[in-house]
Design a protein around this motif. Sequence first.
Motif, PDB file in Angstrom:
ATOM      1  N   VAL A 111     -35.224 -10.001  21.256  1.00  0.00           N
ATOM      2  CA  VAL A 111     -35.059 -10.624  19.938  1.00  0.00           C
ATOM      3  C   VAL A 111     -35.299 -12.113  20.087  1.00  0.00           C
ATOM      4  CG1 VAL A 111     -32.558 -10.879  20.251  1.00  0.00           C
ATOM      5  CG2 VAL A 111     -33.516 -10.822  17.940  1.00  0.00           C
ATOM      6  N   GLN A 112     -35.816 -12.721  19.043  1.00  0.00           N
ATOM      7  CA  GLN A 112     -36.061 -14.155  19.076  1.00  0.00           C
ATOM      8  C   GLN A 112     -34.780 -14.930  18.813  1.00  0.00           C
ATOM      9  OE1 GLN A 112     -39.179 -14.978  16.227  1.00  0.00           O
ATOM     10  NE2 GLN A 112     -40.782 -14.400  17.679  1.00  0.00           N
ATOM     11  N   PRO A 113     -34.696 -16.145  19.306  1.00  0.00           N
ATOM     12  CA  PRO A 113     -33.521 -16.975  18.987  1.00  0.00           C
ATOM     13  C   PRO A 113     -33.311 -17.070  17.479  1.00  0.00           C
ATOM     14  CG  PRO A 113     -34.804 -18.000  20.709  1.00  0.00           C
ATOM     15  CD  PRO A 113     -35.621 -16.831  20.216  1.00  0.00           C
ATOM     16  N   GLY A 114     -32.064 -16.929  17.076  1.00  0.00           N
ATOM     17  CA  GLY A 114     -31.741 -16.923  15.654  1.00  0.00           C
ATOM     18  C   GLY A 114     -31.786 -15.549  15.031  1.00  0.00           C
ATOM     19  N   GLY A 115     -32.282 -14.574  15.756  1.00  0.00           N
ATOM     20  CA  GLY A 115     -32.417 -13.227  15.234  1.00  0.00           C
ATOM     21  C   GLY A 115     -31.144 -12.404  15.358  1.00  0.00           C
ATOM     22  N   SER A 116     -31.254 -11.135  14.973  1.00  0.00           N
ATOM     23  CA  SER A 116     -30.098 -10.226  14.968  1.00  0.00           C
ATOM     24  C   SER A 116     -30.428  -8.932  15.677  1.00  0.00           C
ATOM     25  CB  SER A 116     -29.674  -9.913  13.532  1.00  0.00           C
ATOM     26  OG  SER A 116     -29.292 -11.077  12.834  1.00  0.00           O
ATOM     27  N   LEU A 117     -29.364  -8.299  16.149  1.00  0.00           N
ATOM     28  CA  LEU A 117     -29.494  -7.013  16.838  1.00  0.00           C
ATOM     29  C   LEU A 117     -28.178  -6.284  16.689  1.00  0.00           C
ATOM     30  CD1 LEU A 117     -31.907  -5.879  18.515  1.00  0.00           C
ATOM     31  CD2 LEU A 117     -30.693  -6.617  20.565  1.00  0.00           C
ATOM     32  N   ARG A 118     -28.217  -4.973  16.585  1.00  0.00           N
ATOM     33  CA  ARG A 118     -26.984  -4.193  16.502  1.00  0.00           C
ATOM     34  C   ARG A 118     -26.926  -3.200  17.654  1.00  0.00           C
ATOM     35  NH1 ARG A 118     -25.023  -0.052  11.761  1.00  0.00           N
ATOM     36  NH2 ARG A 118     -26.569   1.275  12.796  1.00  0.00           N
ATOM     37  N   LEU A 119     -25.859  -3.298  18.406  1.00  0.00           N
ATOM     38  CA  LEU A 119     -25.619  -2.367  19.506  1.00  0.00           C
ATOM     39  C   LEU A 119     -24.688  -1.259  19.045  1.00  0.00           C
ATOM     40  CD1 LEU A 119     -25.041  -4.866  22.471  1.00  0.00           C
ATOM     41  CD2 LEU A 119     -27.199  -3.938  21.586  1.00  0.00           C
ATOM     42  N   SER A 120     -24.866  -0.077  19.617  1.00  0.00           N
ATOM     43  CA  SER A 120     -24.029   1.072  19.289  1.00  0.00           C
ATOM     44  C   SER A 120     -23.337   1.591  20.538  1.00  0.00           C
ATOM     45  CB  SER A 120     -24.874   2.194  18.686  1.00  0.00           C
ATOM     46  OG  SER A 120     -25.512   1.778  17.504  1.00  0.00           O
ATOM     47  N   CYS A 121     -22.098   2.010  20.372  1.00  0.00           N
ATOM     48  CA  CYS A 121     -21.325   2.610  21.451  1.00  0.00           C
ATOM     49  C   CYS A 121     -20.814   3.946  20.937  1.00  0.00           C
ATOM     50  CB  CYS A 121     -20.162   1.708  21.851  1.00  0.00           C
ATOM     51  SG  CYS A 121     -19.090   2.397  23.139  1.00  0.00           S
ATOM     52  N   ALA A 122     -21.374   5.025  21.446  1.00  0.00           N
ATOM     53  CA  ALA A 122     -21.008   6.361  20.990  1.00  0.00           C
ATOM     54  C   ALA A 122     -20.099   7.048  21.995  1.00  0.00           C
ATOM     55  CB  ALA A 122     -22.271   7.187  20.769  1.00  0.00           C
TER      56      ALA A 122
END
Length: 127
Positions: A11-22
């Motif tokens: 991801v670029q700086p300033g961007g977003s990401l969502r991690l999942s823990c199942a």
Amino acid sequence: EHVVASGGGLVQPGGSLRLSCAASGFTFDYYTVGWFRQAPGKEREGVSCIDISNGETYYADSVKGRFTISRDIAKNTVYLQMSSMKPEDTAVYYCAAEGRGSGAYFYCTEPGSVDSWGQGTSVTVSA
């Protein structure tokens, strides 16, 4: 307790990401679930934790205001929404869960108390 972390990427700086823990084979109902990360050459650190039984949350100072931990009951999954990301967020991210009632603060600030580490998911923040 077997948990699986996913959602990492570039991801670029300033961007977003969502991690999942199942969770696999159990439900998170009375567990404390935590997100930890380990950057190259650094020790593993607690990023954010949530005590499912009472909703207590903990965030490391470095991510406060940028990261949000949440839970989807129907999917038995805990998420880490990461926004305004910085290059220093680059790391392998791990999730873990425990049912001893440690609480979010203790679980996150004492990563040595985690019984076992699953396979993490790699996050790279770079232009």
